[in-house]
Design a protein around this motif. Sequence first.
Motif, PDB file in Angstrom:
ATOM      1  N   PRO A 352       0.610  -1.325   0.026  1.00 27.82           N
ATOM      2  CA  PRO A 352      -0.038   0.093  -0.135  1.00 27.82           C
ATOM      3  C   PRO A 352       0.952   1.390   0.133  1.00 27.82           C
ATOM      4  CG  PRO A 352      -0.034  -1.049   2.333  1.00 27.82           C
ATOM      5  CD  PRO A 352       0.694  -1.899   1.249  1.00 27.82           C
ATOM      6  N   ARG A 353       2.195   1.037   0.448  1.00 30.10           N
ATOM      7  CA  ARG A 353       3.104   2.038   0.232  1.00 30.10           C
ATOM      8  C   ARG A 353       4.428   1.589  -0.261  1.00 30.10           C
ATOM      9  NH1 ARG A 353       3.555   4.284   6.343  1.00 30.10           N
ATOM     10  NH2 ARG A 353       1.211   4.067   6.245  1.00 30.10           N
ATOM     11  N   SER A 354       5.195   2.269  -0.912  1.00 24.57           N
ATOM     12  CA  SER A 354       6.486   1.705  -1.407  1.00 24.57           C
ATOM     13  C   SER A 354       7.332   1.206  -0.406  1.00 24.57           C
ATOM     14  CB  SER A 354       7.184   2.753  -2.322  1.00 24.57           C
ATOM     15  OG  SER A 354       6.225   3.040  -3.432  1.00 24.57           O
ATOM     16  N   VAL A 355       8.644   0.394  -0.848  1.00 21.17           N
ATOM     17  CA  VAL A 355       9.609  -0.156   0.083  1.00 21.17           C
ATOM     18  C   VAL A 355      10.638   1.370   0.446  1.00 21.17           C
ATOM     19  CG1 VAL A 355       9.579  -2.117  -0.540  1.00 21.17           C
ATOM     20  CG2 VAL A 355      11.200  -0.663  -1.806  1.00 21.17           C
ATOM     21  N   PHE A 356      11.403   1.403   1.475  1.00 15.97           N
ATOM     22  CA  PHE A 356      12.098   2.475   1.561  1.00 15.97           C
ATOM     23  C   PHE A 356      13.527   2.166   1.989  1.00 15.97           C
ATOM     24  CE2 PHE A 356       9.885   0.658   5.380  1.00 15.97           C
ATOM     25  CZ  PHE A 356      10.765   0.538   6.156  1.00 15.97           C
ATOM     26  N   SER A 357      13.918   1.192   1.935  1.00 15.46           N
ATOM     27  CA  SER A 357      15.679   0.801   2.122  1.00 15.46           C
ATOM     28  C   SER A 357      16.103  -0.138   1.035  1.00 15.46           C
ATOM     29  CB  SER A 357      15.809   0.587   3.583  1.00 15.46           C
ATOM     30  OG  SER A 357      15.412  -0.773   3.571  1.00 15.46           O
ATOM     31  N   HIS A 358      17.587   0.023   1.050  1.00 12.52           N
ATOM     32  CA  HIS A 358      18.112  -0.617  -0.029  1.00 12.52           C
ATOM     33  C   HIS A 358      17.783  -2.358   0.110  1.00 12.52           C
ATOM     34  CE1 HIS A 358      21.640  -2.243  -2.122  1.00 12.52           C
ATOM     35  NE2 HIS A 358      21.639  -3.302  -1.305  1.00 12.52           N
ATOM     36  N   GLY A 359      17.187  -2.945  -0.894  1.00  7.73           N
ATOM     37  CA  GLY A 359      17.249  -4.367  -0.935  1.00  7.73           C
ATOM     38  C   GLY A 359      16.056  -4.855  -0.445  1.00  7.73           C
ATOM     39  N   GLN A 360      15.283  -3.957  -0.120  1.00  5.29           N
ATOM     40  CA  GLN A 360      13.847  -4.732   0.617  1.00  5.29           C
ATOM     41  C   GLN A 360      12.987  -5.223  -0.503  1.00  5.29           C
ATOM     42  OE1 GLN A 360      12.062  -1.144   2.593  1.00  5.29           O
ATOM     43  NE2 GLN A 360      11.981  -2.350   4.449  1.00  5.29           N
ATOM     44  N   LEU A 361      12.727  -4.642  -1.867  1.00  2.00           N
ATOM     45  CA  LEU A 361      11.941  -5.262  -2.915  1.00  2.00           C
ATOM     46  C   LEU A 361      12.621  -6.739  -3.339  1.00  2.00           C
ATOM     47  CD1 LEU A 361       9.531  -5.093  -4.451  1.00  2.00           C
ATOM     48  CD2 LEU A 361      10.954  -3.680  -6.131  1.00  2.00           C
ATOM     49  N   TYR A 362      14.042  -6.421  -3.266  1.00  2.00           N
ATOM     50  CA  TYR A 362      14.932  -7.918  -3.679  1.00  2.00           C
ATOM     51  C   TYR A 362      14.364  -8.898  -2.850  1.00  2.00           C
ATOM     52  CZ  TYR A 362      18.803 -11.123  -4.401  1.00  2.00           C
ATOM     53  OH  TYR A 362      19.468 -12.111  -4.769  1.00  2.00           O
ATOM     54  N   VAL A 363      14.604  -8.694  -1.663  1.00  2.86           N
ATOM     55  CA  VAL A 363      14.215  -9.540  -0.493  1.00  2.86           C
ATOM     56  C   VAL A 363      13.170 -10.218  -0.676  1.00  2.86           C
ATOM     57  CG1 VAL A 363      13.996 -10.013   2.106  1.00  2.86           C
ATOM     58  CG2 VAL A 363      16.054  -8.712   1.134  1.00  2.86           C
ATOM     59  N   ALA A 364      11.905  -9.296  -0.698  1.00  2.98           N
ATOM     60  CA  ALA A 364      10.705  -9.785  -0.934  1.00  2.98           C
ATOM     61  C   ALA A 364      10.082 -10.822  -2.264  1.00  2.98           C
ATOM     62  CB  ALA A 364       9.738  -8.702  -0.956  1.00  2.98           C
ATOM     63  N   ILE A 365      10.803 -10.413  -3.100  1.00  6.69           N
ATOM     64  CA  ILE A 365      10.543 -11.009  -4.257  1.00  6.69           C
ATOM     65  C   ILE A 365      11.504 -12.370  -4.308  1.00  6.69           C
ATOM     66  CG2 ILE A 365       9.639  -9.398  -5.654  1.00  6.69           C
ATOM     67  CD1 ILE A 365      12.173  -9.297  -7.150  1.00  6.69           C
TER      68      ILE A 365
END
Length: 401
Positions: A352-365
């Motif tokens: 509902p809001r974007s990630v905010f720190s390095h690597g968070q999106l990569y970790v999630a996927i």
Amino acid sequence: MESSTCNIDKGSDRAELLKMTKLIIWDEAPMAHRFCFEAFDKTLKDITGRSNCSDKLFGGKVIVFGGDFQQILPVVPRGSRSDIIHSTINSSYIWDHCVVLKLTKNMRLQQADNTSSTSELELFSNWILKVGDGKLEEPDDGYTDIPIPNDFLISNYDDPLEAIVSETYPNFLNNYKNPEFLQSRAILAGTIETVDIINQYVLGFIPDMREEKEYLSSDSVDTFDGEGNEAFDVLTPEFLNTLTTSDLPNHKIKLKIGTPIMLLRNIDQPEGLCNGTRLIVTRLANHVIEAKIISGKNIGGVIYIPRMDMTPTQSPWPFKMTRRQFPITICYAMTINKSQGQSLDYVGLYLPRSVFSHGQLYVAISRVKSKKGLKILIHDKDNHPLNSTTNVVFKEVFENL
């Protein structure tokens, strides 16, 4: 602090054990502040004393660091991008003595029972790597919006919460006590607030029964260094109860039989009961919780969890708070940071809001074992679906790898 050392006394049992040790493995090393490694280096040099190893790095011990610099970096409270980069192990003098070995395959995807073709698997693996390296958009450095492939998006819904829950936990009422069902899936989100909303939403689906309890914490402030300071007078128990942070349990924990939970502290490391271990609640008593392990090396084992005193490892407040509570959190949903190290068959990523720190999106996927197991729901403040999101990559951290 740069001058810190480990709390291991020379001549103690732990010191003697370290003197006998030939190999030390340190996992998730990029998440730890470089001062941790430097403190351990000083400690091992001190423990080895006047031996011919005392002038060598880590007292001559062989250390294997495991980890991925595409993942989340050390947390530096109120730190700038530069502060975060300079807190990593590859900014330390230790890095000059390291030999870097790189993996060439995504073992999480390779080992799964995958029905995907080799080419599809390779495309998915390469997409994950491009997200982690910041190579999907140019320039993709710092905070950049990137498109998400339609294969992963949940875009047809009336209620985003209902959509992400039903996609990640299909046929929930028939499986809410099934360990295999619960251990293989989780919803990931960026903030504690969003995670709490999801967990309470899912918990509401479990049929009401007598085996339901609400546990409240006892919160206090250490006033030793500020005795007589009037500022402490405003820190009432009611105010302390409202405070939340990632490594403390909530003041109020509501549980039912069958609820999946995660440990927030190491309570028995030799038995594998460490921070991040997931369990299912099997019995609720006034002063102890019985739970069955569903992750780690002792799956199926039954343990008893007591209350304990906890303080944040990195306090976000200008005072030291102690919370006496069960060291657990409900984990139908978990923060992206908390998911690091997990491997799951099904991941619902809720943004509902974007990630905010390095690597968070990569970790999630990259927590998921197959392409078909990943679903992503992104929406704006009016709950309208989006097909892009922010990716945060600080490329300086890759420069000397």
